[in-house]
Design a protein around this motif. Structure first.
Motif, mmCIF file in Angstrom:
data_model
loop_
_atom_site.group_PDB
_atom_site.id
_atom_site.type_symbol
_atom_site.label_atom_id
_atom_site.label_comp_id
_atom_site.label_asym_id
_atom_site.label_seq_id
_atom_site.Cartn_x
_atom_site.Cartn_y
_atom_site.Cartn_z
ATOM 1 N N VAL A 121 -1.067 -12.845 -15.142
ATOM 2 C CA VAL A 121 -0.048 -13.122 -16.157
ATOM 3 C C VAL A 121 1.179 -12.241 -15.920
ATOM 4 O O VAL A 121 1.108 -11.259 -15.181
ATOM 5 C CB VAL A 121 -0.588 -12.865 -17.589
ATOM 6 N N VAL A 122 2.252 -12.581 -16.576
ATOM 7 C CA VAL A 122 3.496 -11.814 -16.463
ATOM 8 C C VAL A 122 3.315 -10.489 -17.193
ATOM 9 O O VAL A 122 2.854 -10.475 -18.332
ATOM 10 C CB VAL A 122 4.656 -12.603 -17.120
ATOM 11 N N SER A 123 3.624 -9.359 -16.549
ATOM 12 C CA SER A 123 3.632 -8.101 -17.314
ATOM 13 C C SER A 123 5.019 -7.853 -17.869
ATOM 14 O O SER A 123 5.141 -7.419 -19.001
ATOM 15 C CB SER A 123 3.164 -6.877 -16.540
ATOM 16 N N THR A 124 6.059 -8.069 -17.108
ATOM 17 C CA THR A 124 7.423 -7.891 -17.635
ATOM 18 C C THR A 124 8.333 -9.003 -17.160
ATOM 19 O O THR A 124 8.295 -9.365 -15.985
ATOM 20 C CB THR A 124 8.071 -6.610 -17.071
ATOM 21 N N ALA A 125 9.166 -9.473 -18.058
ATOM 22 C CA ALA A 125 10.218 -10.415 -17.678
ATOM 23 C C ALA A 125 11.541 -9.737 -17.988
ATOM 24 O O ALA A 125 11.715 -9.185 -19.087
ATOM 25 C CB ALA A 125 10.084 -11.699 -18.494
ATOM 26 N N SER A 126 12.469 -9.759 -17.021
ATOM 27 C CA SER A 126 13.783 -9.171 -17.299
ATOM 28 C C SER A 126 14.463 -10.036 -18.360
ATOM 29 O O SER A 126 14.050 -11.179 -18.599
ATOM 30 C CB SER A 126 14.622 -9.147 -16.019
ATOM 31 N N TYR A 127 15.504 -9.504 -18.973
ATOM 32 C CA TYR A 127 16.154 -10.275 -20.056
ATOM 33 C C TYR A 127 16.745 -11.575 -19.518
ATOM 34 O O TYR A 127 16.774 -12.572 -20.230
ATOM 35 C CB TYR A 127 17.176 -9.402 -20.799
ATOM 36 N N GLU A 128 17.138 -11.598 -18.234
ATOM 37 C CA GLU A 128 17.649 -12.847 -17.643
ATOM 38 C C GLU A 128 16.531 -13.887 -17.603
ATOM 39 O O GLU A 128 16.770 -15.071 -17.842
ATOM 40 C CB GLU A 128 18.157 -12.606 -16.209
ATOM 41 N N ALA A 129 15.288 -13.422 -17.293
ATOM 42 C CA ALA A 129 14.164 -14.370 -17.214
ATOM 43 C C ALA A 129 13.738 -14.826 -18.611
ATOM 44 O O ALA A 129 13.242 -15.930 -18.787
ATOM 45 C CB ALA A 129 12.993 -13.714 -16.487
ATOM 46 N N ARG A 130 13.936 -13.963 -19.610
ATOM 47 C CA ARG A 130 13.519 -14.327 -20.980
ATOM 48 C C ARG A 130 14.312 -15.515 -21.512
ATOM 49 O O ARG A 130 13.835 -16.252 -22.353
ATOM 50 C CB ARG A 130 13.673 -13.125 -21.914
ATOM 51 N N LYS A 131 15.523 -15.698 -20.972
ATOM 52 C CA LYS A 131 16.346 -16.837 -21.412
ATOM 53 C C LYS A 131 15.655 -18.162 -21.098
ATOM 54 O O LYS A 131 15.929 -19.174 -21.721
ATOM 55 C CB LYS A 131 17.706 -16.806 -20.696
ATOM 56 N N TYR A 132 14.765 -18.139 -20.094
ATOM 57 C CA TYR A 132 14.057 -19.373 -19.718
ATOM 58 C C TYR A 132 12.724 -19.496 -20.476
ATOM 59 O O TYR A 132 11.928 -20.381 -20.196
ATOM 60 C CB TYR A 132 13.786 -19.386 -18.213
#
Ligand code: TTP
Ligand code: MG
Length: 407
Positions: free
Chosen positions: A42-53
């Motif tokens: 699973v994803v541990s961290t998503a950058s804020y740019e990735a969170r937009k998706y």
């Protein structure tokens, strides 16, 4: 500010931010740390740019890839993140000894005792913010208020990269307009009930008498009553002892073979023992988690009067718990994990189960060999069985040699 001076500080998109720092070409890109797109974790961290998706922590990697195929997927390097975490806490403890490690990238500071050193509270907040950026290269968000609950809620408002201070006279107004699910006592179940009652904002919840909340939510109702009013007397707990240490593996393919699963469990217990020994910690509680192929997750825990550190004893406790969870191959597992919690420092004293210096010596010797020649240089019989099926990779544990061997 009157009352206590509590700060809550949390690093923004921690693992992804470290990766960007180490690889400047990643700046501005949707970075997803946790594994490669085809892998099963699973994803541990998503950058804020990735969170937009719509990508967030805990999301299966394959789902993250569907949402954000242009994302930069990285496996990450936990040891590097730990080094940054240590630096973060070292910087903060320079401000006050009353520093609590809430997680790897999250701290509470109580500046009350040291307030004479910081006559300009707001300026101190800005200074901490600036220093972390300058000395660690990481962006943090800071919340400040008169207690931990409000300070953490303030940080959520400050994210990413801001500083929000809630002066006591502003507390009521601040709370009133927040969505009710921001309160730690409002989980998915409570949220559904509150929605039915047309409660959306914390202000709506403030209208409910304590007895009504008690009848609706049981013991949690009392907590909710206090939380809705921003009341929280929890102290900032200074301790270098972590709350828990855990290790888990998501398999490349689901496994149903009980012997193989137990071998994996032995391996995870061994990995767990290393940080326990390094930090001189003993565990009162051992917990085993199993996630089935349908994602249903179960855990079993055992509380021990004499805390454990020795690898054989920890495995024996985990083994019993595992058999309780997985009595036969009724279903296959996608994940198995082991956790040690209620950790204490120093050797335990017990009249009935004296601590064995022989075992301690053996543990130390195993550790030294593994440190010098790699984890795979010394394996228990169970782990050896794993090694026959898997390739031992230095950082990522056992990687399957051929897919057909899982069945
Ligand atoms: P968080 O502070 O919850 O998240 P974050 O720092 O990535 O983002 P932000 O605080 O800006 O919302 O967690 C800190 C690190 O802990 C995170 O970078 C990776 C790790 N982590 C996991 O490995 N799995 C998880 O489910 C979560 C929530 C965090
Ligand atoms: Mg964070």
């Amino acid at each position: 500010m009157k009352g206590r001076w509590i700060l809550h500080i949390d690093i923004d998109a921690f693992f992804a931010a470290v990766e960007k720092l180490l690889h400047p070409s990643l700046q501005g890109k949707p970075v997803i740390v946790g594994g490669l797109p085809h892998e099963r974790g699973v994803v541990s961290t998503a950058s804020y740019e990735a969170r937009k998706y719509g990508v967030h922590s805990g999301l299966p990697l394959q789902k993250a890839y569907q949402l954000c195929p242009q994302g930069v997927f990285l496996r990450g390097n936990y040891q590097i993140y730990e080094a940054f975490s240590e630096k973060f806490f070292r910087l903060l403890s320079g401000y006050t000894p009353d520093t609590e490690k809430a997680s790897m990238d999250e701290a509470y500071l109580d500046l009350t005792r040291c307030r004479i050193l910081y006559p300009f509270f707001s300026r101190t907040l800005q200074e901490i913010h600036r220093r972390i950026q300058k000395e660690l290269g990481l962006s943090v968000s800071i919340g400040a208020a008169s207690n931990k609950l409000l300070a953490k809620l303030a940080t959520a408002q400050a994210k990413p990269g801001g500083v929000v201070e809630i002066e006591p006279e502003r507390e009521k107004e601040f709370l009133k307009n927040l969505d009710v699910e921001n309160l730690p006592g409002v989980g998915p179940k409570a949220q559904a009930i509150l929605r039915m009652l047309n409660v959306h904002k914390i202000g709506d919840l403030q209208g409910f008498p304590r007895a009504t909340l008690h009848s609706l939510f049981g013991l949690n109702g009392k907590e909710l009553y206090l939380q809705a009013r921003g009341i929280d007397s929890r102290p900032v707990v200074t301790s270098s002892v972590p709350r828990s240490i855990s290790r888990e593996t998501t398999f490349l393919k689901d496994i149903w073979n009980q012997r193989l699963l137990l071998a994996h469990l032995a391996y995870l217990c061994d990995r767990l023992v290393l940080p326990l020994r390094q930090k001189g910690l003993f565990a009162h509680v051992i917990e085993v988690t199993a996630r089935y192929s349908d994602f249903c997750t179960e855990t079993r825990r055992k509380t021990l009067l004499t805390p454990l550190q020795e690898r054989g004893e920890i495995f024996s406790a985990a083994h019993d718990l595992f058999l309780d969870l997985f009595p036969s191959s009724r279903n296959s597992l996608r994940l198995v994990g082991v956790k040690a919690s209620e950790l204490v420092e120093g050797k335990p004293l017990s009249l009935f189960e004296p601590y064995s210096p022989k075992q301690e010596k053996l543990g130390g010797a195993v550790e030294q060999v593994r440190e010098k020649y790699g984890f795979g240089s010394l394996l228990t019989i169970r782990e050896k069985m794993l090694e026959d099926l898997y390739t031992l990779k230095k950082d990522r544990g056992f990687v399957l040699k051929t897919a057909s061997l899982t069945k």
